[in-house]
Design an enzyme around this catalytic site. Structure first.
Site, PDB file in Angstrom:
ATOM      1  N   TYR A 157     -13.632 -11.647  -5.376  1.00 50.94           N
ATOM      2  CA  TYR A 157     -12.248 -10.497  -4.778  1.00 50.94           C
ATOM      3  C   TYR A 157     -13.222  -9.062  -5.002  1.00 50.94           C
ATOM      4  O   TYR A 157     -12.209  -8.026  -4.169  1.00 50.94           O
ATOM      5  CB  TYR A 157     -12.002 -10.193  -6.145  1.00 50.94           C
ATOM      6  CG  TYR A 157     -11.151  -8.808  -7.162  1.00 50.94           C
ATOM      7  CD1 TYR A 157     -11.541  -7.685  -7.323  1.00 50.94           C
ATOM      8  CD2 TYR A 157      -9.611  -9.547  -7.767  1.00 50.94           C
ATOM      9  CE1 TYR A 157     -10.587  -7.239  -7.805  1.00 50.94           C
ATOM     10  CE2 TYR A 157      -8.913  -8.005  -8.161  1.00 50.94           C
ATOM     11  CZ  TYR A 157      -9.521  -7.110  -8.467  1.00 50.94           C
ATOM     12  OH  TYR A 157      -8.610  -6.386  -8.554  1.00 50.94           O
ATOM     13  N   SER A 217      -9.208  -1.297  -5.476  1.00 51.25           N
ATOM     14  CA  SER A 217      -9.956  -1.459  -6.974  1.00 51.25           C
ATOM     15  C   SER A 217     -11.167  -0.840  -6.376  1.00 51.25           C
ATOM     16  O   SER A 217     -12.745  -0.439  -5.514  1.00 51.25           O
ATOM     17  CB  SER A 217     -10.337  -2.412  -6.707  1.00 51.25           C
ATOM     18  OG  SER A 217     -11.744  -3.662  -8.148  1.00 51.25           O
TER      19      SER A 217
HETATM   20  C1  GCO Z   1     -13.446  -7.422 -13.153  1.00 55.84           C
HETATM   21  C2  GCO Z   1     -11.739  -6.926 -13.280  1.00 55.84           C
HETATM   22  C3  GCO Z   1     -12.382  -5.982 -12.134  1.00 55.84           C
HETATM   23  C4  GCO Z   1     -11.231  -5.195 -12.341  1.00 55.84           C
HETATM   24  C5  GCO Z   1     -10.304  -4.209 -11.191  1.00 55.84           C
HETATM   25  C6  GCO Z   1     -11.932  -3.025 -11.704  1.00 55.84           C
HETATM   26  O1  GCO Z   1     -13.166  -8.936 -13.321  1.00 55.84           O
HETATM   27  O2  GCO Z   1     -14.349  -6.807 -12.793  1.00 55.84           O
HETATM   28  O3  GCO Z   1     -10.929  -8.035 -12.833  1.00 55.84           O
HETATM   29  O4  GCO Z   1     -11.606  -6.023 -10.954  1.00 55.84           O
HETATM   30  O5  GCO Z   1      -9.190  -5.830 -12.172  1.00 55.84           O
HETATM   31  O6  GCO Z   1     -10.205  -5.018  -9.930  1.00 55.84           O
HETATM   32  O7  GCO Z   1     -11.587  -2.329 -10.358  1.00 55.84           O
END
Ligand code: GCO
Length: 256
Positions: A160, A147
């Site tokens: 995440y 990501s």
């Molecule tokens: C967020 C998004 C991001 C994208 C992606 C960006 O909440 O900022 O979900 O995480 O999904 O990962 O590269």
């Protein structure tokens, strides 16, 4: 090898985790159209069987393998089943992932752990079982889905971000241990893509405007726009590429 066959996946079998929808579905279908046989994965068996059936109806060679990629015994049982069915995984795409948006001071350990388990630990579990079988064959491709948050943080998505940052270094760890066995491990870093996981963002006018202004290409990405990079990293065209993370992000990571 002729340039025409460099990207041909005929004769290869690809397992894509989380491939009933979103980025994983697009990547699986693209690899299928490039000739790969597909093992479709999702937690829900009904949705996984339906996705595989839809892919077969579209002319692709697809079978379902429904299991929870965060459950070590389920992962090991799934690979044992593939072994007994004579299915050899040549290409593993660790795509399964969830998002959880909440400030850290409000975040529970349970939610933190759930995101880390799904987005990072699953890639270790799946990679370990796939590599055990790829190493004796001297061939394999592992593609981890990272990501923008593999490099940069955004407020309220700490677990995440940490997981995707871990994906970046897990990919390098895989390269360090497995490249000698003919396995190339690399990663793709999608930008802001039009997926179900991001519906809360695309439907937020301020966030939508921010993505469009912050991305040089001026728009969100589509899941199918990852297919070319995925096929490249799954094919002979990338036999000397290891430990890399390729951003497919409309240029967002490259500009202030
Ligand atoms: C967020 C998004 C991001 C994208 C992606 C960006 O909440 O900022 O979900 O995480 O999904 O990962 O590269």
């Amino acid at each position: 090898m002729s340039a025409r066959t460099l990207f041909d996946l005929t004769g290869r079998t690809a397992l894509v985790t989380g491939s009933t929808r979103g980025l994983g579905r697009a990547i699986a279908e693209g690899m299928g159209e490039a000739g790969a046989s597909l093992v479709v994965n999702g937690r829900n068996s009904e949705a996984t069987e339906l996705a595989a059936a839809e892919m077969r109806a579209a002319g692709l060679n697809a079978r379902a393998a429904a299991f929870d990629v965060t459950d070590e015994s389920a992962v090991m049982a799934a690979f044992a089943q593939l072994d007994s069915d004579g299915i050899e995984i040549d290409i593993l795409v660790n795509n399964a992932g969830i998002q959880h948006r909440q400030p850290m001071v409000e975040l529970s350990l349970e939610d933190w752990q759930r995101v880390i388990d799904t987005n990072l630990t699953s890639a270790f579990l799946m990679g370990r079982e796939a590599a055990k079988r790829m190493i004796p064959r001297g061939y394999g491709k592992v593609i981890n889905i990272g990501s923008l948050t593999s490099e940069l943080a955004r407020a309220t998505v700490a677990p995440y971000t940490v997981a995707k940052g871990g994906i970046r270094l897990l990919t390098k760890s895989m390269a360090a241990e497995w490249a000698q066995h003919g396995i190339q491990a690399n990663a793709i870093g999608p930008g802001y893509m039009l997926t179900e996981m991001n519906e809360a963002l695309t439907s937020n006018p301020e966030f939508d405007a921010w993505v469009k202004s912050r991305t040089p290409t001026g728009r969100w990405g589509r899941p199918d726009e990852l297919v070319g990079t995925a096929i490249y990293l799954a094919s002979r065209a990338s036999d000397y590429v290891c430990g890399q993370l390729i951003f497919v992000d409309g240029g967002m990571i490259s500009v202030l």
